[in-house]
Design an enzyme around this catalytic site. Sequence first.
Site, PDB file in Angstrom:
ATOM      1  N   LYS A 151       0.847  -1.239  -0.096  1.00  0.00           N
ATOM      2  CA  LYS A 151       0.078  -0.048   0.214  1.00  0.00           C
ATOM      3  C   LYS A 151       0.945   1.144   0.134  1.00  0.00           C
ATOM      4  O   LYS A 151       1.941   1.335   0.570  1.00  0.00           O
ATOM      5  CB  LYS A 151      -0.942  -0.187   1.192  1.00  0.00           C
ATOM      6  CG  LYS A 151      -2.007   1.134   1.255  1.00  0.00           C
ATOM      7  CD  LYS A 151      -2.890   0.952   2.478  1.00  0.00           C
ATOM      8  CE  LYS A 151      -4.074   1.988   2.563  1.00  0.00           C
ATOM      9  NZ  LYS A 151      -4.613   1.730   3.895  1.00  0.00           N
ATOM     10  N   MET A 200      -6.209   8.725   2.685  1.00  0.00           N
ATOM     11  CA  MET A 200      -6.877   7.561   3.196  1.00  0.00           C
ATOM     12  C   MET A 200      -8.038   7.696   4.186  1.00  0.00           C
ATOM     13  O   MET A 200      -8.267   6.935   5.199  1.00  0.00           O
ATOM     14  CB  MET A 200      -5.864   6.939   4.278  1.00  0.00           C
ATOM     15  CG  MET A 200      -4.399   6.585   3.175  1.00  0.00           C
ATOM     16  SD  MET A 200      -3.173   5.557   3.569  1.00  0.00           S
ATOM     17  CE  MET A 200      -2.890   6.116   5.238  1.00  0.00           C
ATOM     18  N   GLY A 248     -10.676   1.385   9.630  1.00  0.00           N
ATOM     19  CA  GLY A 248     -12.221   1.537  10.100  1.00  0.00           C
ATOM     20  C   GLY A 248     -12.633   0.336   8.931  1.00  0.00           C
ATOM     21  O   GLY A 248     -13.874   0.491   8.911  1.00  0.00           O
ATOM     22  N   GLY A 249     -11.950  -0.493   8.306  1.00  0.00           N
ATOM     23  CA  GLY A 249     -12.298  -1.365   7.305  1.00  0.00           C
ATOM     24  C   GLY A 249     -11.538  -1.047   5.981  1.00  0.00           C
ATOM     25  O   GLY A 249     -11.721  -1.778   5.180  1.00  0.00           O
ATOM     26  N   SER A 250     -10.258  -0.385   6.172  1.00  0.00           N
ATOM     27  CA  SER A 250      -9.514   0.037   5.178  1.00  0.00           C
ATOM     28  C   SER A 250      -9.075  -0.976   4.415  1.00  0.00           C
ATOM     29  O   SER A 250      -8.755  -1.039   3.106  1.00  0.00           O
ATOM     30  CB  SER A 250      -8.504   0.884   5.600  1.00  0.00           C
ATOM     31  OG  SER A 250      -9.044   2.179   6.331  1.00  0.00           O
TER      32      SER A 250
END
Length: 587
Positions: A151, A200, A248-250
């Site tokens: 990433k 992000m 948060g779910g990224s």
Amino acid sequence: MDMIGHYREVIFGADLHWTAILTATACSASSLVILLKWYRHQQSWKKIKRAQARRETSLQRAEHAVRQYKDSHPETDTHLILSLSLSELTTQMKDGTLSPQAVFHSYVDKTLEVNRRLNCCTEVLLESWDQLAEIGSRKDGLLYGVPVSIKDNMAYKGHDSSCGVICKLDLPALADSVLVEVLKRQGAVPFVKTNVPQGMLNYDCGNPIYGLTLNPHNPQKTPGGSSGGEGALIGGGGSILGLGSDIGGSLRFPASFCGICGFKPTTNRLSLLGADSCSHGQKSVRSSPGPMARDVYSLALFMQALLCDHMFKLDPTVPPIPFNQQVYQSSKPLRIGYFENDGYCMPSPSMARALRETKMLLERAGHTLVPFSLPRLSYAFHEFFIRGIAADECKTMLSYMKEGPIDPCLRVQIFPCSLPRSVKKLIAILLKPIFPRMAASIDSLSGVGSVQALWRQHADVEDYCNEVIMEWRRCELDVLLCPMLGPAFNKHFPGKLTSAVTYTGIYNVLNFPVGVVPVSTVTVKDEEELQNYKGNYGDIYDKIFKNAVTGAEGLPVSVQCVALPWQDELCLRFMREVESLVRQKKK
């Protein structure tokens, strides 16, 4: 009278003189402000152009290197290599059936093709060719010869970690992040950086620097975010193993939307040193790096490889807990909690069906399924997740947006964040009787207000974690099965739907390890049932959600597997069980 008239003329003339001076000063100041804004805009645009030029150069040089390799090695069966699982790939490289060079160039070639379709890469890491040459005949490491995508926010020496914001450009990392260094020590070859949304900050994937990334299954859909470039590249076949991150779910959104597996470990199980972000210092909602891949075996191998002495030495703040193979390989029946609807955001028909079908498979396999619900979810989501991330009234987040434009993916989400605290409070009061969810969300964006309130919130988060664990213990659960948001949203919808993050964000607050496993695809019947979707509240959020997921026939649908903190291997074991049962059903 003449004297009085004279003084009047003098005073009036003086007034005109000072008025002229003040007017000229105001005009000069305005011109200066405009000039400064223009100068900053030009500087920002130059930064963007340099970043885009670096990317284009890296893509061209990579394409040239691949072409040279293919010309000199016509026997390389790229199609076969790309079809192998990670288990098969590592086995064949270690026994000499395949060379790391053949595997590497096959994946770089595929990455270039996928990037042309999906715009998922920010830069090819040309240093990877040097690392490949140094690997030679040494077959050390659990990930020997495995090409790995990373990433954008993961530090790689000599390259930017832009996080999708202009102010972080032209600031190349001075050293590799700890995880990148450990990956290299384990024989892996990090070869490409992947795209993220601006800052992000949401689960779409576009920014003003590198543009919008598309879903590998449908270009009208988002791949998710913030690890969206990873999801798109792996889902499109251009990478076999990737490194993402999740606050948060990224990591889980892209896994779900792109039909792959993803794992968010307990925070601090893996080192965060060298993982950049736009929310440093925020402690209520915890971030965690984690793997993304086609199957659960790959996630487990990644964790096993990184949970080693080398990582523990590089980052002594990480507990030196090696991977527990015994727990991961266990086959004893599990006591599994489950819920279909979290009571806040009603699942789409395909989400609910995927959960029910997975529950049925687990029951048939001899596991015990127990109804479970997270206590006070709505309160925890607003007061701990949203207010925790926005504790400083979003000032830190907004400070990273000053250079350059706001990406279309983020505009709707950013607007309420930028309002004064008093205005947010007033809007929340006015909306509460009509749209209570929206009112609570906007009020949460006003932050905590004081240091004392921040400490109280941290204490409340601890109390909530203990409350959930007590309920978990009361039900005597081993693990938890719950829906995963999906199917993939239409482009630009995530920024309008923070309400749907309840299914993922709560586990960052709780710091529970959680993974995503694809189990089904959207059917015609799912799409028909969606037309009657009303939601739990019947408000504007529910209407937007219905529009966000429509038009998804054939797209993947996933479930989430959850365990208690530090029981990462048990979570992976549960994920492996779900994956195995789904595969058996398909056969």
